[in-house]
Write an enzyme that holds these catalytic residues in place. Structure first.
Site, PDB file in Angstrom:
ATOM      1  CG  ASN A   1      38.604  38.370  43.919  1.00 18.78           C
ATOM      2  OD1 ASN A   1      39.762  38.755  44.118  1.00 18.78           O
ATOM      3  ND2 ASN A   1      37.845  37.869  44.881  1.00 18.78           N
TER       4      ASN A   1
ATOM      5  CB  CYS B   1      41.192  39.112  48.764  1.00 17.63           C
ATOM      6  SG  CYS B   1      40.770  37.719  47.730  1.00 17.63           S
TER       7      CYS B   1
ATOM      8  CG  HIS C   1      39.153  42.589  47.457  1.00 14.90           C
ATOM      9  ND1 HIS C   1      39.914  42.218  46.368  1.00 14.90           N
ATOM     10  CD2 HIS C   1      38.470  41.482  47.837  1.00 14.90           C
ATOM     11  CE1 HIS C   1      39.698  40.937  46.111  1.00 14.90           C
ATOM     12  NE2 HIS C   1      38.828  40.475  46.978  1.00 14.90           N
TER      13      HIS C   1
END
Ligand code: UT7
Length: 359
Positions: A294, A124, A264
């Site tokens: 996500n 990520c 994020h």
């Protein structure tokens, strides 16, 4: 220390964002849809994560196909042709295949004949690592125009029987064009961190050389994401807050100077805790986790694209990007918004000077 730019008679360059684009698949998977797959419910998912729905790639879509759409938008915004790119950096944890790199497939799809291309995997945190790498290429004089693209097809790596992971993730892609400028704008600072000693908190164990694909790995669903969510949660808040502060200090700024934080989109509660830890008001942290979940490395540039669509950004505004992910990895970056029309004029002037030299 000698300054290589001055020795070569060149002006030092910074890496400015001059184009951006993003792509989300059309297929929506809502929390209510997930209630039919695993033992969960909309109230739990919404209150624990902030997610209401996520996008899932269609059968024919891949990381490279989604990333190519996002890349074309970014190039159009920057008013650049694909063959004006020097480099393509693709951040992904879910490449189309092991060889070639997904960046090469994007290079082929775009027809970016002059560009080098490579992938980067820091889960990520991939976009921050990609941005930091691209900025170094530009500051070092090795490239003038770089596509930093991130794409994830995480739905193909989900265990759809594991309610602790399958509710969280979504698919998508996004890209920015980084371009050399003599303005005092662009990427001002980056901070990168990692803890490989606690890598087991978030893994896809099988499919590499340590555990090649076998009937056993498939039966064990070892090709899917496994995560110790609760432990990751605490690490994420601590490291996102710390790296954000470090990136600000490196840029000589404080939170007061920041127009918006583009984090994020891991979990709404993680973002609120990070926001409180760094002392940023609610209206200055952008969130779109409710609609995307996500999306791994794509999460920050998708959020950046949506932010820029909804909010006017002025020349000189500062944006703080911050992330955390598998590896474990984390990082942050501070951008000062450039005068983009002026960067395009600089580009045109450099091209005219080059042509005059040839002529
Ligand atoms: O992208 C960067 C990397 N990833 C992350 O940053 C993710 C970080 N972690 C998280 O977002 C959260 O830890 C989760 C959303 C994954 C889990 O939330 P939590 O508040 O940490 O829950 P938990 O794991 O402590 O579980 C609490 C309870 C458990 O039940 P018991 O043992 O208390 O009876 C779980 O079994 O919630 C249960 N649970 C669920 N219940 C309904 C776990 N997943 C679900 C679910 N639906 N989907």
């Amino acid at each position: 220390m000698n300054d290589p730019f001055k020795e070569n008679g060149c002006m030092p360059h910074r890496a400015a964002v001059t184009g951006w684009g993003w792509y989300s698949p059309t297929q929506v998977l809502s929390n209510h849809d997930l209630e039919k797959l695993v033992d969960t419910n909309d109230a739990w998912i919404t209150s624990r994560t902030g997610i209401r729905e996520r996008r899932i790639a269609a059968a024919g879509e891949t990381t490279s196909s989604m990333a190519t759409i996002a890349a074309r938008q970014a190039l159009a915004e920057a008013e650049l042709q694909p063959d004006e790119l020097d480099l393509i950096i693709c951040a992904t944890t879910t490449p189309d295949q092991l060889i070639p790199a997904t960046a090469c497939l994007i290079q082929r799809n775009l027809g970016a004949h002059r560009a080098g291309a490579f992938d980067l995997n820091t889960a990520c945190t991939g976009f921050i690592y990609g941005l930091a790498t691209g900025a170094q290429f530009i500051q070092g004089g090795g490239a003038k125009r770089i596509l930093v693209v991130a794409g994830e097809t995480l739905s193909r790596f989900m265990n759809w029987e594991d309610r602790s992971t399958c509710i969280l993730f979504g698919d998508g892609a996004a890209a920015v064009v980084l371009e050399a400028t003599t303005q005092q704008s662009g990427v001002l600072s980056t901070v990168l961190g990692s803890r490989g000693d606690i890598e087991q908190m978030l893994t896809i164990e099988a499919g590499g050389c340590a555990r090649p694909a076998s009937t056993e790995t498939i039966a064990q669903k070892a090709h899917c994401v496994r995560m110790r969510g609760n432990e990751i949660f605490k690490m994420a808040v601590r490291n996102m807050a710390q790296s954000a502060q470090q990136a600000l200090a490196k840029a000589g700024l404080t939170t007061n100077d920041i127009r918006a934080v583009i984090p994020h989109q891991a979990n709404e509660r993680i973002l609120i805790a990070t926001r409180d830890a760094i002392g940023i008001s609610e209206d200055r942290m952008f969130m779109n986790i409710d609609r995307h979940g996500n999306t791994g490395a794509s999460s920050i540039p998708i959020a950046l694209g949506e932010f820029l669509q909804s909010t006017p950004v002025d020349v000189g505004d500062h944006l703080l990007l911050v992330s955390f992910g598998g590896g474990l990895t984390w990082g942050a970056a501070v951008l000062r918004w450039a005068d983009i029309p002026a960067v395009k004029l600089e580009r045109a002037a450099a091209q005219r000077a080059k042509l005059a030299l040839i002529g």
